[in-house]
Design an enzyme around this catalytic site. Sequence first.
Site, short mmCIF file in Angstrom:
data_model
loop_
_atom_site.label_atom_id
_atom_site.label_comp_id
_atom_site.label_asym_id
_atom_site.label_seq_id
_atom_site.Cartn_x
_atom_site.Cartn_y
_atom_site.Cartn_z
CG ASP A 130 42.18 40.11 28.22
OD1 ASP A 130 41.16 39.45 28.06
OD2 ASP A 130 42.16 41.29 28.60
CB CYS A 136 26.50 24.76 41.44
SG CYS A 136 26.83 26.35 42.25
CB CYS A 157 28.31 42.20 32.26
SG CYS A 157 29.73 41.70 33.24
#
Length: 423
Positions: free
Chosen positions: A139, A196, A219
């Site tokens: 990460d 979708c 966000c």
Amino acid sequence: MKMLDAGPIKAYGHELGFDLVRITGAEAFPEAERVIKERIAAGLMDGLPWFTSERAEVSCHPDALLPEARSIIALAMCYLTEPPEEPQDDQPRGRISRYAWGEDYHEIIKPKLKQFAEWLREYARREAGQELETRLFVDTGRMVDRAVAQRAGIGWYGKNTTILTRGWGSWVFLAEIVTNLPLPSDEPLQANCGKCERCLQACPTGALPAPYVLDNRRCISYLTIELRGSIPRELRPLMGNLIFGCDICQEVCPVNQVIERRLGLHQTKHPPVRAGAEGTAADGGKQQRPQIWLRKRAEFLPRPQIGGAPELIPLLSLTEEEFRARFRHTPIWRAKRRGLLRNVCVALGNLGDRRAIPALVQALEDAEALIRGHAAWALGRLGGQEARQALAARLEREEDPEVRQEIQEALSMLESRNQESEK
């Protein structure tokens, strides 16, 4: 160098607790580099000062991270667990992103990567007489982890920019081992989201303006975790009671909903059951079918001091020492006390429960200007004589210009409301 058999490598990765283990070559990721640079130029990555074009030039070129790089072992670990019991009271509560319910995943995964690298070193010597070189990433390192995961066949890009896997949805942590060992590569998955767009439609702040595009500035995960300053006023009412991260775009995803049903996560009245083992040497570490058993990995189980819906009012009284004792070694540590309490103030303002007013009045006296300013905003939202008097009194003593502006805005909000009610 001799091409090594990937079967034992994948099997050992599963033994360490990784749910998906795949391999790709160490060639560059030019498409990822192009997209990253475009997003930076468009301002979509504003607020993340480390996310630069120069960083992209390194992270998208594995040989810049390890000059002798030949292969990348891509790993995914699912963090879904039994959700905590839902509180049976009417206290105002916040919501925390699922990945942050337990221990800090970096502290869980990094030791496993180091153990993996040590095993790999012995394997390379034994099987081919080769000396191992590695770089390990989880990460925070300079590695385009989602691009690696997509090319290795861990999953495919969802329209909310997460990686979706067949076995675990997007509820996974990603990690990588870049190595000089030649290993056979896996193929990318032939899968996509089709038509979708539920995630785009569900985002309350409009942070997904188009498929596969994330506007970092809007966000909620960025606003509640990475943002160090004030949350833009126009976005605060859209954040609801989210105080650390956001799972909305993942929760509405049909792929994730199927996974949760298979794991029994919609049947919280039943006691959790032990997860079965998955990914053994017998299958060569191939992509697995989803488990029908619920994972009960202790590290990811909700900590009592965190849970999924913590009571908000008591959080406002946390001292620095209490914050450290409660949240150290958890993802919430990243937000720091000032960031978390800022988020709590916003959530209380949105919930509209006037029982929070005394705690917010006390927060007007906090040493952190960031907390005082957001407490003022929340009091303006809640209204009432007590809130008005506290704001006016604090304005007379407040020296920070941003906090003064927040108080004045809150008082103006209250005045406008009074005028409306008098009509």
